[in-house]
Design a protein around this motif. Sequence first.
Motif, PDB file in Angstrom:
ATOM      1  N   MET A 146     121.689 115.231 -20.693  1.00 34.52           N
ATOM      2  CA  MET A 146     121.431 115.691 -20.842  1.00 34.52           C
ATOM      3  C   MET A 146     121.429 117.181 -19.361  1.00 34.52           C
ATOM      4  N   SER A 147     121.742 119.183 -20.260  1.00 38.13           N
ATOM      5  CA  SER A 147     122.464 119.762 -19.374  1.00 38.13           C
ATOM      6  C   SER A 147     120.951 120.205 -18.565  1.00 38.13           C
ATOM      7  N   THR A 148     120.803 121.254 -18.204  1.00 44.22           N
ATOM      8  CA  THR A 148     119.456 122.295 -17.512  1.00 44.22           C
ATOM      9  C   THR A 148     119.333 123.023 -18.473  1.00 44.22           C
ATOM     10  N   THR A 149     120.170 124.054 -19.195  1.00 45.41           N
ATOM     11  CA  THR A 149     119.796 124.517 -20.415  1.00 45.41           C
ATOM     12  C   THR A 149     119.211 123.166 -21.318  1.00 45.41           C
ATOM     13  N   GLU A 150     119.648 122.746 -21.393  1.00 40.25           N
ATOM     14  CA  GLU A 150     118.559 121.878 -22.653  1.00 40.25           C
ATOM     15  C   GLU A 150     117.161 121.439 -21.995  1.00 40.25           C
ATOM     16  N   LEU A 151     117.529 120.808 -21.163  1.00 41.46           N
ATOM     17  CA  LEU A 151     116.240 120.817 -20.279  1.00 41.46           C
ATOM     18  C   LEU A 151     114.403 121.954 -20.064  1.00 41.46           C
ATOM     19  N   ALA A 152     115.624 123.304 -20.392  1.00 39.83           N
ATOM     20  CA  ALA A 152     114.009 124.699 -20.236  1.00 39.83           C
ATOM     21  C   ALA A 152     113.964 124.764 -22.105  1.00 39.83           C
ATOM     22  N   ALA A 153     115.263 124.108 -22.685  1.00 42.20           N
ATOM     23  CA  ALA A 153     114.336 124.519 -23.925  1.00 42.20           C
ATOM     24  C   ALA A 153     113.629 123.363 -24.483  1.00 42.20           C
ATOM     25  N   LEU A 154     112.946 122.257 -23.293  1.00 38.31           N
ATOM     26  CA  LEU A 154     112.032 122.000 -24.465  1.00 38.31           C
ATOM     27  C   LEU A 154     110.698 122.290 -23.560  1.00 38.31           C
ATOM     28  N   SER A 155     109.281 121.722 -23.805  1.00 35.06           N
ATOM     29  CA  SER A 155     108.282 122.397 -23.937  1.00 35.06           C
ATOM     30  C   SER A 155     107.820 121.314 -22.567  1.00 35.06           C
ATOM     31  N   GLY A 156     106.681 121.741 -21.887  1.00 38.42           N
ATOM     32  CA  GLY A 156     106.088 120.869 -21.039  1.00 38.42           C
ATOM     33  C   GLY A 156     106.264 119.213 -21.156  1.00 38.42           C
ATOM     34  N   LEU A 157     105.012 119.183 -22.431  1.00 38.59           N
ATOM     35  CA  LEU A 157     104.910 117.878 -22.843  1.00 38.59           C
ATOM     36  C   LEU A 157     106.259 117.079 -23.172  1.00 38.59           C
ATOM     37  N   GLU A 158     107.299 117.834 -24.349  1.00 36.87           N
ATOM     38  CA  GLU A 158     108.659 117.340 -24.636  1.00 36.87           C
ATOM     39  C   GLU A 158     109.571 116.321 -23.229  1.00 36.87           C
ATOM     40  N   LEU A 159     109.920 116.834 -22.278  1.00 31.65           N
ATOM     41  CA  LEU A 159     109.943 116.708 -21.015  1.00 31.65           C
ATOM     42  C   LEU A 159     109.505 115.543 -20.486  1.00 31.65           C
ATOM     43  N   MET A 160     107.853 115.583 -20.121  1.00 35.37           N
ATOM     44  CA  MET A 160     107.311 114.380 -19.719  1.00 35.37           C
ATOM     45  C   MET A 160     108.191 113.678 -20.665  1.00 35.37           C
ATOM     46  N   ARG A 161     107.587 113.733 -22.004  1.00 31.39           N
ATOM     47  CA  ARG A 161     107.590 112.393 -22.813  1.00 31.39           C
ATOM     48  C   ARG A 161     109.070 111.869 -22.550  1.00 31.39           C
ATOM     49  N   ARG A 162     110.106 113.170 -22.593  1.00 25.49           N
ATOM     50  CA  ARG A 162     111.729 112.995 -22.188  1.00 25.49           C
ATOM     51  C   ARG A 162     111.659 111.434 -21.024  1.00 25.49           C
ATOM     52  N   ILE A 163     111.016 112.061 -20.221  1.00 26.72           N
ATOM     53  CA  ILE A 163     110.689 111.285 -19.021  1.00 26.72           C
ATOM     54  C   ILE A 163     110.122 109.942 -19.032  1.00 26.72           C
ATOM     55  N   GLN A 164     109.672 109.614 -19.825  1.00 26.88           N
ATOM     56  CA  GLN A 164     108.158 108.629 -20.193  1.00 26.88           C
ATOM     57  C   GLN A 164     109.662 107.484 -20.547  1.00 26.88           C
ATOM     58  N   SER A 165     110.311 108.321 -20.919  1.00 23.30           N
ATOM     59  CA  SER A 165     111.267 107.241 -22.529  1.00 23.30           C
ATOM     60  C   SER A 165     112.625 106.962 -21.542  1.00 23.30           C
ATOM     61  N   ALA A 166     112.743 107.667 -20.353  1.00 22.93           N
ATOM     62  CA  ALA A 166     113.975 106.931 -19.850  1.00 22.93           C
ATOM     63  C   ALA A 166     113.781 105.448 -18.263  1.00 22.93           C
ATOM     64  N   GLN A 167     111.639 105.321 -18.640  1.00 25.50           N
ATOM     65  CA  GLN A 167     111.834 104.405 -18.120  1.00 25.50           C
ATOM     66  C   GLN A 167     112.403 102.803 -18.059  1.00 25.50           C
TER      67      GLN A 167
END
Length: 154
Positions: free
Chosen positions: A1-22
């Motif tokens: 996922m690009s930096t631009t795409e990551l910036a479009a996520l809320s903080g909660l969405e980003l943390m859940r994305r990181i959690q799902s990458a376990q």
Amino acid sequence: MSTTELAALSGLELMRRIQSAQPAGTGTPSIGRLLGMRFDEVEHGRMVISLDTRPDFANPLGIVHGGIGATLLDSVMGCAVHTTLPAGVGYTTLELKVNYIRAAHTEGQTLTAEGNVIHVGRSTATAEGKVLDERGKLIAHATTTCLIMRPAGD
């Protein structure tokens, strides 16, 4: 996922994305990956992160270096703050106050940190956190103040 795409996520969405990458050790290089952090729980205003100690974490006395606990606390409290922020808004730690209660050992002990937001304002946020060992004994507790970084003109 690009930096631009990551910036479009809320903080909660980003943390859940990181959690799902376990499991830890996969994904983008980060302090979490380096230390083997696991995002166990991700909620709005609350995070739980754990890691297993290892000999690499030892200080000269052979116990877990205090910097490991401080990094775990900084991460869990900062990420808890991040879960409350909208897309495009970031944060950075302004202040971190850690109280160490007891030593942690390096032989694969699981340390679990919980971070909870106390207050989120327009320019700063505060949170509290604690680290427990696998027996539920308190290792350290902390508070933080974070600077909220909004886009120019916001």
